[in-house]
Write a protein that holds these residues in place. Structure first.
Motif, PDB file in Angstrom:
ATOM      1  N   LYS A   5       0.822  -1.213   0.000  1.00  0.00           N
ATOM      2  CA  LYS A   5       0.000   0.000   0.000  1.00  0.00           C
ATOM      3  C   LYS A   5       0.852   1.256   0.000  1.00  0.00           C
ATOM      4  CE  LYS A   5      -3.911  -2.169   2.405  1.00  0.00           C
ATOM      5  NZ  LYS A   5      -4.692  -2.225   3.662  1.00  0.00           N
ATOM      6  N   ILE A   6       1.942   1.257   0.791  1.00  0.00           N
ATOM      7  CA  ILE A   6       2.825   2.440   0.849  1.00  0.00           C
ATOM      8  C   ILE A   6       3.451   2.706  -0.518  1.00  0.00           C
ATOM      9  CG2 ILE A   6       4.984   3.312   1.808  1.00  0.00           C
ATOM     10  CD1 ILE A   6       4.310   2.013   4.423  1.00  0.00           C
ATOM     11  N   CYS A   7       3.848   1.621  -1.186  1.00  0.00           N
ATOM     12  CA  CYS A   7       4.559   1.783  -2.463  1.00  0.00           C
ATOM     13  C   CYS A   7       3.621   2.057  -3.632  1.00  0.00           C
ATOM     14  CB  CYS A   7       5.384   0.530  -2.754  1.00  0.00           C
ATOM     15  SG  CYS A   7       6.727   0.246  -1.596  1.00  0.00           S
ATOM     16  N   ASN A   8       2.378   1.572  -3.582  1.00  0.00           N
ATOM     17  CA  ASN A   8       1.521   1.626  -4.757  1.00  0.00           C
ATOM     18  C   ASN A   8       0.242   2.436  -4.595  1.00  0.00           C
ATOM     19  OD1 ASN A   8       2.837  -0.532  -6.707  1.00  0.00           O
ATOM     20  ND2 ASN A   8       2.842  -1.452  -4.679  1.00  0.00           N
ATOM     21  N   LEU A   9      -0.281   2.539  -3.381  1.00  0.00           N
ATOM     22  CA  LEU A   9      -1.551   3.223  -3.180  1.00  0.00           C
ATOM     23  C   LEU A   9      -1.401   4.590  -2.514  1.00  0.00           C
ATOM     24  CD1 LEU A   9      -3.742   0.191  -1.982  1.00  0.00           C
ATOM     25  CD2 LEU A   9      -3.422   1.076  -4.307  1.00  0.00           C
ATOM     26  N   ASP A  10      -0.291   4.797  -1.785  1.00  0.00           N
ATOM     27  CA  ASP A  10      -0.062   6.053  -1.075  1.00  0.00           C
ATOM     28  C   ASP A  10       1.280   6.619  -1.518  1.00  0.00           C
ATOM     29  OD1 ASP A  10      -1.306   7.307   1.805  1.00  0.00           O
ATOM     30  OD2 ASP A  10       0.727   7.896   1.276  1.00  0.00           O
ATOM     31  N   ARG A  12       2.958   9.352  -0.023  1.00  0.00           N
ATOM     32  CA  ARG A  12       3.605  10.245   0.941  1.00  0.00           C
ATOM     33  C   ARG A  12       5.018   9.806   1.302  1.00  0.00           C
ATOM     34  NH1 ARG A  12      -1.080  10.566   5.376  1.00  0.00           N
ATOM     35  NH2 ARG A  12      -1.567   8.544   4.426  1.00  0.00           N
ATOM     36  N   ILE A  13       5.292   8.520   1.320  1.00  0.00           N
ATOM     37  CA  ILE A  13       6.628   8.004   1.662  1.00  0.00           C
ATOM     38  C   ILE A  13       7.186   7.301   0.440  1.00  0.00           C
ATOM     39  CG2 ILE A  13       7.910   6.414   3.120  1.00  0.00           C
ATOM     40  CD1 ILE A  13       5.985   6.957   5.347  1.00  0.00           C
ATOM     41  N   GLN A  14       8.281   7.819  -0.056  1.00  0.00           N
ATOM     42  CA  GLN A  14       8.858   7.276  -1.281  1.00  0.00           C
ATOM     43  C   GLN A  14       9.730   6.054  -1.021  1.00  0.00           C
ATOM     44  OE1 GLN A  14       7.912   8.489  -4.224  1.00  0.00           O
ATOM     45  NE2 GLN A  14       6.612   9.932  -3.099  1.00  0.00           N
ATOM     46  N   ASN A  15      10.387   6.008   0.146  1.00  0.00           N
ATOM     47  CA  ASN A  15      11.346   4.928   0.426  1.00  0.00           C
ATOM     48  C   ASN A  15      11.057   4.319   1.799  1.00  0.00           C
ATOM     49  OD1 ASN A  15      13.055   5.596  -1.992  1.00  0.00           O
ATOM     50  ND2 ASN A  15      13.337   7.488  -0.829  1.00  0.00           N
ATOM     51  N   PRO A  16      10.022   3.478   1.878  1.00  0.00           N
ATOM     52  CA  PRO A  16       9.665   2.914   3.190  1.00  0.00           C
ATOM     53  C   PRO A  16      10.740   1.998   3.771  1.00  0.00           C
ATOM     54  CG  PRO A  16       8.409   1.867   1.431  1.00  0.00           C
ATOM     55  CD  PRO A  16       9.115   3.033   0.820  1.00  0.00           C
ATOM     56  N   ASP A  17      11.530   1.331   2.900  1.00  0.00           N
ATOM     57  CA  ASP A  17      12.572   0.447   3.418  1.00  0.00           C
ATOM     58  C   ASP A  17      13.612   1.229   4.225  1.00  0.00           C
ATOM     59  OD1 ASP A  17      13.180   1.720   1.072  1.00  0.00           O
ATOM     60  OD2 ASP A  17      14.550   0.167   0.358  1.00  0.00           O
ATOM     61  N   GLY A 232      -0.861   4.541  10.257  1.00  0.00           N
ATOM     62  CA  GLY A 232      -2.165   4.678  10.911  1.00  0.00           C
ATOM     63  C   GLY A 232      -3.280   4.953   9.919  1.00  0.00           C
ATOM     64  N   ASP A 233      -3.000   5.816   8.923  1.00  0.00           N
ATOM     65  CA  ASP A 233      -4.005   6.103   7.893  1.00  0.00           C
ATOM     66  C   ASP A 233      -4.321   4.865   7.056  1.00  0.00           C
ATOM     67  OD1 ASP A 233      -4.184   8.679   8.767  1.00  0.00           O
ATOM     68  OD2 ASP A 233      -2.890   9.532   7.217  1.00  0.00           O
ATOM     69  N   LEU A 234      -3.273   4.133   6.687  1.00  0.00           N
ATOM     70  CA  LEU A 234      -3.480   2.942   5.863  1.00  0.00           C
ATOM     71  C   LEU A 234      -4.284   1.888   6.616  1.00  0.00           C
ATOM     72  CD1 LEU A 234       0.017   2.507   4.152  1.00  0.00           C
ATOM     73  CD2 LEU A 234      -1.997   3.699   3.303  1.00  0.00           C
ATOM     74  N   LYS A 235      -4.073   1.844   7.924  1.00  0.00           N
ATOM     75  CA  LYS A 235      -4.816   0.864   8.736  1.00  0.00           C
ATOM     76  C   LYS A 235      -6.312   1.142   8.682  1.00  0.00           C
ATOM     77  CE  LYS A 235      -4.808  -1.164  13.379  1.00  0.00           C
ATOM     78  NZ  LYS A 235      -4.199  -1.108  14.732  1.00  0.00           N
ATOM     79  N   HIS A 236      -6.683   2.414   8.518  1.00  0.00           N
ATOM     80  CA  HIS A 236      -8.094   2.789   8.448  1.00  0.00           C
ATOM     81  C   HIS A 236      -8.564   3.016   7.010  1.00  0.00           C
ATOM     82  CE1 HIS A 236      -6.992   3.853  12.634  1.00  0.00           C
ATOM     83  NE2 HIS A 236      -8.223   3.445  12.901  1.00  0.00           N
ATOM     84  N   GLY A 237      -7.732   2.580   6.046  1.00  0.00           N
ATOM     85  CA  GLY A 237      -8.140   2.664   4.648  1.00  0.00           C
ATOM     86  C   GLY A 237      -8.074   4.051   4.050  1.00  0.00           C
ATOM     87  N   LYS A 238      -7.249   4.942   4.606  1.00  0.00           N
ATOM     88  CA  LYS A 238      -7.127   6.301   4.076  1.00  0.00           C
ATOM     89  C   LYS A 238      -5.840   6.389   3.241  1.00  0.00           C
ATOM     90  CE  LYS A 238      -6.591  11.148   5.452  1.00  0.00           C
ATOM     91  NZ  LYS A 238      -6.455  12.079   6.597  1.00  0.00           N
ATOM     92  N   PHE A 239      -5.967   6.779   1.964  1.00  0.00           N
ATOM     93  CA  PHE A 239      -4.813   6.877   1.080  1.00  0.00           C
ATOM     94  C   PHE A 239      -4.700   8.308   0.549  1.00  0.00           C
ATOM     95  CE2 PHE A 239      -6.729   2.628   0.607  1.00  0.00           C
ATOM     96  CZ  PHE A 239      -5.689   1.865   1.121  1.00  0.00           C
ATOM     97  N   VAL A 240      -3.466   8.771   0.400  1.00  0.00           N
ATOM     98  CA  VAL A 240      -3.190  10.119  -0.119  1.00  0.00           C
ATOM     99  C   VAL A 240      -2.247   9.989  -1.298  1.00  0.00           C
ATOM    100  CG1 VAL A 240      -2.211  12.376   0.372  1.00  0.00           C
ATOM    101  CG2 VAL A 240      -3.482  11.166   2.156  1.00  0.00           C
ATOM    102  N   ARG A 241      -2.694  10.503  -2.450  1.00  0.00           N
ATOM    103  CA  ARG A 241      -1.840  10.461  -3.628  1.00  0.00           C
ATOM    104  C   ARG A 241      -1.736  11.853  -4.214  1.00  0.00           C
ATOM    105  NH1 ARG A 241      -0.041   5.906  -5.514  1.00  0.00           N
ATOM    106  NH2 ARG A 241       0.552   6.929  -7.451  1.00  0.00           N
ATOM    107  N   THR A 242      -0.534  12.207  -4.661  1.00  0.00           N
ATOM    108  CA  THR A 242      -0.327  13.513  -5.303  1.00  0.00           C
ATOM    109  C   THR A 242       0.041  13.298  -6.757  1.00  0.00           C
ATOM    110  OG1 THR A 242       2.007  13.460  -4.600  1.00  0.00           O
ATOM    111  CG2 THR A 242       0.434  14.600  -3.157  1.00  0.00           C
TER     112      THR A 242
END
Length: 242
Positions: A5-10, A12-17, A232-242
């Motif tokens: 989800k971090i890599c494909n749906l949201d 805000r964070i480009q490099n979660p690793d 926390g947002d992803l846990k509640h199904g909230k995604f932000v894309r720019t």
């Protein structure tokens, strides 16, 4: 699923690793170092101030504390925003690592399209950006280190000479000199007071200079907080894309 989800749906964070490994580890180390650099100096300040106050009066500890307080205000006023600079450095380091990860993940496609030269240009450009930023931060730390030494160490020495001379030249000098039967006692008291003052100055100096640790911790905390907020947002199904 969270990594996906971090890599494909949201976005805000480009490099979660980088956030999950290096940034989290450095944040923990910075927090533990701050604890070590604050607890023992605070105890030393209380103990040495109390003993020094019995010998030369409360004017001595108050004067050295006032000097370091003023020094801390001056340092805070002229210090660069190291917390923000550290956060930027970690971000650039994550982007640089991501370039290599992309190269490993898509090596077959890059070879098929003969894109090695293009990838080399991108990786080298990101490396130069990271290198220039690190040089800038180190240059600022170098200059602040010189200023810290001049203000905290040598300035405190001048104040210290004034404090150890309080028994002989201070307001209660007559009573002190009247109680001295052997002149060598003055030298003995001077050496003892100097030792107490040096330890007190070292303890206060460690706290004053620890502003760098606080700024580093602030930079890492910003990154970790952002990661925690996104999870926390992803846990509640909230995604932000720019």
């Amino acid at each position: 699923m969270f990594y996906y989800k971090i890599c494909n749906l949201d976005s805000r964070i480009q490099n979660p690793d980088q956030r999950l490994t290096q940034d989290a580890e450095k944040w923990a180390q910075s927090l533990s170092n701050l604890y070590l650099n604050l607890t023992k100096p605070v105890l030393d300040i209380v103990m040495f101030s109390r003993k020094l106050a019995e010998l030369v009066g409360w004017e001595g500890p108050a004067l050295i504390v006032a000097w370091y307080f003023v020094s801390g205000l001056v340092i805070r006023a002229i210090s660069p925003p190291f917390g923000r600079l550290i956060a930027v450095e970690q971000k650039l380091e994550g982007e640089y690592r991501a370039k290599h990860t992309d190269l490993l993940s898509h090596s077959e496609e890059i070879a098929f399209y003969s894109g090695s030269d293009w990838e080399k240009v991108k990786i080298n450009a990101k490396f130069r950006e990271l290198l220039n930023h690190v040089k800038y931060v180190l240059h600022k730390k170098f200059l602040m280190g010189i200023f810290d030494s001049m203000l905290v160490k040598y300035g405190a020495v001048m104040v210290g000479y004034a404090i150890v001379g309080l028994p002989v030249f201070g307001p209660n000098s007559k009573a002190y000199l009247a109680s001295i039967k052997d002149p060598s006692q003055i030298t003995k008291d001077y050496v003892r007071n100097s030792s107490l003052l040096i330890n007190l100055a070292k303890a206060i100096g460690r706290i004053v200079v620890s502003y760098k640790d606080v700024q580093n911790l602030a930079g890492y905390t910003t990154l970790i907080h952002e990661l925690d907020e996104v999870l926390g947002d992803l846990k509640h199904g909230k995604f932000v894309r720019t």
